[in-house]
Design an enzyme around this catalytic site. Structure first.
Site, PDB file in Angstrom:
ATOM      1  N   ARG A 123       0.823  -1.209   0.000  1.00  0.00           N
ATOM      2  CA  ARG A 123       0.000   0.000   0.000  1.00  0.00           C
ATOM      3  C   ARG A 123       0.857   1.259   0.000  1.00  0.00           C
ATOM      4  O   ARG A 123       0.456   2.285  -0.551  1.00  0.00           O
ATOM      5  CB  ARG A 123      -0.939  -0.001   1.214  1.00  0.00           C
ATOM      6  CG  ARG A 123      -1.979  -1.099   1.191  1.00  0.00           C
ATOM      7  CD  ARG A 123      -3.168  -0.781   2.102  1.00  0.00           C
ATOM      8  NE  ARG A 123      -2.821  -0.412   3.448  1.00  0.00           N
ATOM      9  CZ  ARG A 123      -2.582  -1.279   4.435  1.00  0.00           C
ATOM     10  NH1 ARG A 123      -2.641  -2.578   4.184  1.00  0.00           N
ATOM     11  NH2 ARG A 123      -2.299  -0.871   5.651  1.00  0.00           N
ATOM     12  N   TYR A 175       0.338   4.633  -2.242  1.00  0.00           N
ATOM     13  CA  TYR A 175       0.173   5.991  -1.727  1.00  0.00           C
ATOM     14  C   TYR A 175       1.145   6.962  -2.394  1.00  0.00           C
ATOM     15  O   TYR A 175       0.792   8.119  -2.678  1.00  0.00           O
ATOM     16  CB  TYR A 175       0.379   6.010  -0.208  1.00  0.00           C
ATOM     17  CG  TYR A 175      -0.590   5.139   0.555  1.00  0.00           C
ATOM     18  CD1 TYR A 175      -1.858   4.864   0.042  1.00  0.00           C
ATOM     19  CD2 TYR A 175      -0.240   4.573   1.780  1.00  0.00           C
ATOM     20  CE1 TYR A 175      -2.746   4.058   0.743  1.00  0.00           C
ATOM     21  CE2 TYR A 175      -1.122   3.772   2.481  1.00  0.00           C
ATOM     22  CZ  TYR A 175      -2.374   3.515   1.949  1.00  0.00           C
ATOM     23  OH  TYR A 175      -3.246   2.718   2.637  1.00  0.00           O
ATOM     24  N   TYR A 219     -12.544   9.564   0.682  1.00  0.00           N
ATOM     25  CA  TYR A 219     -13.674   9.235   1.539  1.00  0.00           C
ATOM     26  C   TYR A 219     -13.384   9.640   2.980  1.00  0.00           C
ATOM     27  O   TYR A 219     -12.246   9.692   3.428  1.00  0.00           O
ATOM     28  CB  TYR A 219     -14.016   7.747   1.462  1.00  0.00           C
ATOM     29  CG  TYR A 219     -12.931   6.809   1.921  1.00  0.00           C
ATOM     30  CD1 TYR A 219     -12.821   6.429   3.254  1.00  0.00           C
ATOM     31  CD2 TYR A 219     -12.016   6.278   1.013  1.00  0.00           C
ATOM     32  CE1 TYR A 219     -11.838   5.570   3.673  1.00  0.00           C
ATOM     33  CE2 TYR A 219     -11.011   5.419   1.428  1.00  0.00           C
ATOM     34  CZ  TYR A 219     -10.930   5.060   2.755  1.00  0.00           C
ATOM     35  OH  TYR A 219      -9.938   4.206   3.170  1.00  0.00           O
TER      36      TYR A 219
END
Length: 960
Positions: free
Chosen positions: A107, A111, A133
Site C-alpha cells: 500500500r 500511496y 472518503y
C-alpha cells in the site's frame, strides 16, 4: 474547464497513459524545491484542493461540489459505489485512483503513486480537485504528502475537512472525548510500539481488520494476525472485557454496525468473519484515576504520563528517497487491474441517489421497504435489485448498486481453476518445466498466463495461494480422523461457494457453518451435535503420501476446552479400482444420475442409462459404442452428445459403479478436463410403486397401470391388467406393451403435496388417450432393504450393522418388517402403517440384547425420485426408556446396496467402521451429490499436491 472524453473505457486508457507519463518524471524528482522547480521549467503555479466525501454516500458540502465542477482535473478515492457514480455523473472525466491498488503491491507504493498523480497537473499550473472518503486527513498518507510537497514547491494547496469515522462514532455511540479523555491508535502501530491502551480513557483502535497487513486485497483483507491483537487487549483489559465493533453508516436510513463482543468471543471465526477493513474498535474506560495534585496545581487537570518508545516522534512523509522514487518508476508498466470494477449506472444506484435528497422516500424506505421499492414509488427496479435493496443490509445494497459482486483476483481464480481440474495441473506442470529453458522464466510464464486469460505474474500466484486456502474449503476436501475422540470429519467441495460445500462429523451433517482464515466453525445452537472450531493446515513438506491436518476444539455446552482436544489427520485416500466387465456380458450397468459441466458450473441433473449395446443420455440414444473394459466411447452420434469418452469404474468408498469423462459437440475438440460425472442408482422404478388411476373425467379404465415390487424382487413389476414382461424404464420414462397390444409411454412426476403422478399416453389399437394419473402412497412404495445409522451419545450418527427389510405381508396390505444382522434376523409384529404420514410404528418386547434397542420404533419414509433412493428417519428405543426427543435412527436403500457398507474387516488401511462412515457419506444427500466423495477427494489430493507442493519446491514463492 478542460474537456475530456466521457466514456469510462476512454478515461481508464487515459489513466494508464497518465501513469506512464508520471513514471518518466521519477528521475527528476527532488526534495529541493529550487531543483524541482528548475526541472519543471519554473512554470505557472497550480492549485491543489483536497476534500472529504464524508462517510455516508455523497456526503459532500456545497462548496465541495463547486470545487469539483470548477477543477481542471479531478481525482478520487472513495469506498462506496453510490458516491463513485455521483462523481462520474458530475465529472465523467474524473480519474479513480483506487485503480492503483493491487493485491501484489504494498500500500505504501500505492500511496506514493497517488501523491504524484495529484501533483502532476498541479506542477503544470492546473487546478486539481482530489476527493477522499471520510476526512481526507485521517489515515490518508498520500493527501498529507501531496499538500506538503505542493506547498514546498510554491503551489497553493488546501485540505478541506470532511466527516470522519470518529465523528460518526462519537455521535452513534454517545461518546464525549472531553471526559475522561480519548486515545486513538492504529492497531498495528500500537502492537509494534508495544504501547498498551490507557484503561482510564475512551480508546479507539483503527484498522483492526488488517493487523500487520502492508499489502492490499480487493476482495477484503484476510486479517490472519487478528488473534494477536485480541490476545494483546486481553492482557490489558482481561479475558471477557466488552468492547464495541463499529462501522459507520454509508447509506441513507441504513443504521451503522454496532456490535458488542467480549474479547474472548472475538477469537471465534464466525465473529471474526464480520471484521472488515473499515472496522473500528471502541473500548470504554475501565479504571478510575486520581488527579495528580502537583500537576493539577500547575495546569489545572490530570494527565497520565507517556511511556517511552524507540520510534521517532516525527516521521518525514515528504521525502524522495529510493523507496519512494522506485514506486514512481514502477508506474511505467501500470495497467488497470483485471479485478478493478468500473461502476456502471444501475437503477439501484439511482434509487440510492434519490434517497440522499428525498426525505419522504427515506421515511417510506425505513418504514416499508417493499412499498418504497415498488413501481409506484420508484419505477424501473428489477426483481433482483428490489430483493437486495429490501434487505436493507449494506453488503446487499452495495451488490445491487454495483450490479455484480467484486470478482476474485486473477491469481486466486487461477489457483481455484488449478484445484478444480487435474488435467489443467498436468498442462501447467509441463509449462513450468518449459519455462526453465527460457531466458527469462518469469516473463515466459507471465506471457503464457495472459494467453490463457489470466493477467498474472509469479508474484501474483504467490500472494493468491495462501488466500485461497484461507477462504475456500475447496483445497481441504477429504476425510480426517481423530482417534482420541473417534470422530471422522468429512469435507466435500468442488465449488467457490461455501454454501455448496458439505461437512459431516461422522455421518451427521453440519449445518450453518462458517469458514474464515482456514478455520471452520459451527455452533451447537444451530442444531448441530456440538460446537466446533477447527483450523486446517498443509504439511511442511508435500510428499506423495502427504496428509493434511484439522486441529482445534470440539465441545458441547457453554464452556469450550482450554486446549485443543481434536487433532485429526487426513485418512489415506483409496486408489481407483477399475472395473473389468466379464466376457459375454452385454447388459450394461443400468441407471446413472449425472451432471454436465456447462458455462463454468455443474449443471442440474441428467439421466444416463447404460444398456450394454446402447447408451441413453436423456432422450438421446447412442448405439455405436466402442467398449474396452470400463471405457465407453463414441463418435458422431449427433446433437449435444455427438462425441464422448466415458470411464465406468467401481467407487472404492462404496463398491458401486460411478462414471466420469467428457462429451463434446461436432466440430469441437475433445475437452482437456472431464465435463461429465455421476454415479449408479438402483432400481429407480421401484420408488413409483403403487396403483395409478385415471383422474376423474379423464377415462373409463378403472386401473390402467400398476407398479409393484417387493424386497426380494430384482426389479419392479408392471401391470396393465396382466403383468407385462416387455417393458423398459430408462431415464425416468416408462415404455410398456400389453399382450392385447395396448401400449403405454410416459414419465412419473411429483405433484402438489408429494403426490406421485404418471403423465403419458395410453394407446389401444389406433386410439391414443392422454393419461394423467395419480397414486396414493401405500406400504408397497417403501418395500426394500435399508442400511441404517444410529445416533451415539456425542450426538453424531454412526453406521449400524442392523438392516431393516420392508415387504408386503402375504395376508394383508400391511407391511412386513424384519431386522437383519449378518446371518441373524428377527420379525417384527404389530406393525402399523400410516398412509397420511408415510410411516410405520411398532411396539414389541424384544428381550434379546442384540435387538432390545429396537423394541419400539416410529419412522417416516421419503424418497429421492431422481436417484430412486428410499430413505427413512425416525426413532427407536428399548422398553423402559423414554421416547427420544429427536431422531436417532436413519436408513437408506442405497446404503444397503453398497458392498463396503457390509464389510467386516479393515480395508485400505482404515478401520471397518471408518470405511462404513465414508461409504454412507458418499451415498448421502441423494441427487445433490452425483459426484462421489472419492472423486472429489482424489482429484483434490492431486491438485493440492501440485499447488502446495510442486510450486513451492520450485522456489517460486513461500507458503506458510
Amino acid at each position: 474547464m478542460m474537456e475530456l472524453p466521457h466514456a469510462a473505457a476512454g478515461v481508464e486508457k487515459q489513466l494508464e497513459q497518465l501513469m506512464r507519463e508520471i513514471a518518466q518524471t521519477a528521475d527528476r524528482l527532488s526534495d529541493n524545491a529550487e531543483l524541482q522547480g528548475s526541472a519543471a521549467g519554473e512554470g505557472p503555479k497550480g492549485k491543489l484542493i483536497i476534500m472529504g466525501s464524508g462517510i455516508a454516500s455523497v456526503g459532500f458540502t456545497r462548496d465541495t461540489e463547486m470545487h469539483i465542477k470548477a477543477a481542471d482535473y479531478v481525482f478520487y478515492v472513495v469506498t462506496d459505489a453510490v458516491t463513485k457514480i455521483w462523481i462520474k455523473e458530475s465529472r465523467p472525466d474524473a480519474y479513480d485512483l483506487s485503480a492503483l491498488y493491487s493485491d501484489s503491491k504494498p500500500r505504501y507504493s500505492t500511496y506514493m503513486q497517488m501523491t504524484e498523480a495529484m501533483l502532476y497537473y498541479v506542477r503544470q499550473g492546473k487546478t486539481v480537485a482530489a476527493i477522499y472518503y471520510g476526512h481526507p486527513g485521517v489515515f490518508a498518507l498520500s493527501t498529507h504528502r501531496a499538500v506538503s510537497i505542493a506547498r514546498r514547491e510554491g503551489h497553493h494547496a488546501i485540505m478541506k475537512p470532511g466527516i470522519s469515522a470518529l465523528d460518526c462514532l462519537c455521535a452513534d455511540l454517545g461518546v464525549d472525548p472531553s471526559y475522561p479523555g480519548m486515545q486513538t491508535m492504529e492497531a498495528t502501530d500500537m502492537l509494534l510500539r508495544g504501547k498498551a491502551p490507557d484503561t482510564t480513557m475512551h480508546v479507539v483502535l483503527w484498522q483492526v481488520g488488517l493487523v500487520g497487513v502492508t499489502g492490499f486485497r480487493r476482495r477484503g483483507y484476510l486479517n490472519r494476525n487478528f488473534n494477536v491483537l485480541v490476545e494483546f487487549l486481553q492482557q490489558v483489559y482481561g479475558r471477557d472485557y466488552v468492547i464495541t465493533h463499529y462501522i459507520a453508516a454509508h447509506y441513507p436510513t441504513i443504521p451503522p454496525i454496532i456490535e458488542r463482543w467480549k474479547l474472548s468471543e472475538l477469537l471465534r471465526p464466525d465473529v471474526q468473519a464480520g471484521i472488515q477493513g473499515l472496522s473500528t474498535f471502541y473500548i470504554p474506560p475501565k479504571d478510575a484515576t486520581e488527579c495528580c495534585v502537583e500537576m493539577a496545581v500547575r495546569i489545572g487537570m490530570a494527565k497520565p504520563g507517556s511511556q517511552p518508545w524507540t520510534y521517532p516522534a516525527h516521521k518525514d512523509i515528504d521525502r524522495y528517497d529510493e523507496r519512494e522514487v522506485q514506486a514512481i518508476r514502477e508506474l511505467s508498466n501500470f495497467r488497470i487491474p483485471a479485478d478493478y470494477q468500473h461502476p456502471e449506472r444501475t437503477r439501484a444506484a439511482d434509487f440510492m441517489l434519490e434517497l440522499t435528497h428525498n426525505l419522504e422516500l427515506q421515511k417510506l424506505f425505513e418504514r416499508d421497504p417493499s412499498a418504497a421499492l415498488s413501481g409506484d414509488s420508484f419505477p424501473g427496479l428489477g426483481a433482483w435489485e428490489r430483493r437486495l435493496l429490501a434487505t436493507r443490509q449494506p453488503s446487499n445494497i452495495s451488490c445491487a448498486v454495483k450490479g455484480a459482486d467484486t470478482p476474485r483476483s486473477p491469481g486466486e481464480q487461477w489457483i481455484i481453476d488449478l484445484l478444480a481440474a487435474s488435467s489443467l495441473v498436468e498442462l501447467y506442470s509441463g509449462i513450468l518445466e518449459l519455462s526453465e529453458t527460457a531466458a527469462d522464466p518469469e516473463a515466459f510464464l507471465k506471457q503464457w498466463h495472459e494467453s490463457q486469460g489470466y493477467p498474472i505474474s509469479v508474484s501474483d500466484i504467490g500472494a493468491a495461494l495462501p488466500n485461497v486456502g484461507a477462504t475456500l474449503l475447496l483445497p481441504w476436501t477429504g476425510a480426517y480422523y481423530c482417534p482420541e475422540s473417534d470422530l471422522t470429519l468429512i469435507v466435500m467441495s468442488d465449488s467457490q461457494k461455501l454454501s455448496d460445500c458439505l461437512i459431516y462429523l461422522n455421518n451427521t451433517r453440519i449445518r450453518k457453518y462458517s469458514f474464515a482464515n482456514a478455520t471452520l466453525f459451527w455452533s451447537q445452537e444451530d442444531g448441530n451435535p456440538c460446537h466446533g472450531m477447527l483450523t486446517f493446515s498443509m504439511p511442511v513438506r508435500m510428499t506423495d503420501q502427504f496428509a493434511r491436518l484439522a486441529e482445534g476444539k470440539i465441545w458441547r455446552g457453554d464452556h469450550p476446552p482450554e486446549v485443543n482436544n481434536f487433532i485429526a489427520t487426513e485418512l489415506p485416500c483409496p486408489g481407483q479400482n477399475m472395473h473389468e466387465k466379464e466376457a459375454g456380458i452385454d447388459s450394461g450397468y443400468g441407471q446413472f444420475v449425472i451432471q454436465l459441466y456447462q458455462e463454468g458450473q455443474w449443471s442440474p441433473f441428467y439421466q444416463l442409462y447404460d444398456g450394454g449395446s446402447a447408451l441413453y443420455i436423456g432422450n438421446k440414444r447412442i448405439s455405436k459404442l466402442d467398449r474396452s473394459g470400463g471405457t465407453v466411447c463414441w463418435l458422431q452420434a449427433g446433437g449435444a452428445f455427438d462425441n464422448g469418452c466415458l470411464t465406468i469404474y467401481m467407487d472404492p468408498l462404496t463398491g458401486l459403479p460411478a462414471v466420469s469423462g467428457c462429451i463434446w459437440v461436432e466440430g469441437a475438440s475433445m475437452p482437456t478436463a472431464d465435463n461429465l460425472r455421476g454415479r449408479w442408482v438402483p432400481r429407480p422404478l421401484s420408488v413409483w410403486a403403487g396403483g395409478y388411476k385415471h383422474m376423474e373425467g379423464q377415462g373409463h379404465v378403472p386401473t390402467p397401470l400398476t407398479v409393484s415390487c417387493s424386497s426380494s424382487a430384482t426389479d419392479a413389476a408392471v401391470y396393465i391388467g396382466d403383468q407385462l414382461t416387455n417393458y423398459t424404464f430408462r431415464n425416468g420414462t416408462l415404455h410398456a406393451v400389453a399382450q392385447d397390444g395396448t401400449a403405454i409411454e410416459g414419465t412419473f412426476q411429483l405433484a402438489e403435496h408429494q403426490q406421485r403422478c404418471f403423465v403419458g399416453g395410453l394407446i389401444r389399437g389406433t386410439v391414443e388417450e392422454q393419461l394423467l394419473s395419480s397414486s396414493q402412497s401405500s406400504p408397497e412404495a417403501w418395500c426394500g432393504r435399508y442400511g441404517t445409522i444410529r445416533k451415539r451419545k456425542d450426538g453424531t450418527f454412526l453406521p449400524s450393522s442392523i438392516m431393516i427389510s420392508i415387504s408386503l405381508a402375504s395376508n394383508s396390505d400391511g407391511p412386513k418388517v424384519e431386522l437383519l444382522d449378518k446371518d441373524r434376523s428377527i420379525a417384527i409384529r404389530n406393525v402399523v402403517y400410516n398412509p397420511q404420514h408415510r410411516g410405520i410404528a411398532w411396539h414389541e418386547q424384544l428381550n434379546d440384547t442384540e435387538w432390545s434397542d429396537y423394541s419400539n420404533a416410529m419412522i417416516k419414509f421419503h424418497a429421492d425420485y431422481v436417484t430412486g433412493e428410499l430413505m427413512f428417519v425416525g426413532m427407536c428405543w428399548a422398553d423402559g426408556e423414554d421416547t427420544p426427543g429427536n431422531a436417532n435412527w436413519r436408513g437408506s436403500s442405497l446404503w444397503a446396496e453398497s458392498p463396503v457398507y457390509h464389510i467386516a474387516s479393515a480395508d485400505q488401511g482404515m478401520q471397518p467402521h471408518i470405511c462404513k462412515i465414508l461409504a454412507a457419506a458418499s451415498l448421502s444427500e441423494g441427487s445433490l451429490l452425483p459426484a462421489s466423495l472419492w472423486e472429489r477427494w482424489s482429484v483434490t489430493r492431486k491438485t493440492v499436491g501440485f499447488c502446495y507442493g510442486a510450486l513451492r519446491e520450485r522456489m517460486f514463492f513461500s507458503i506458510k
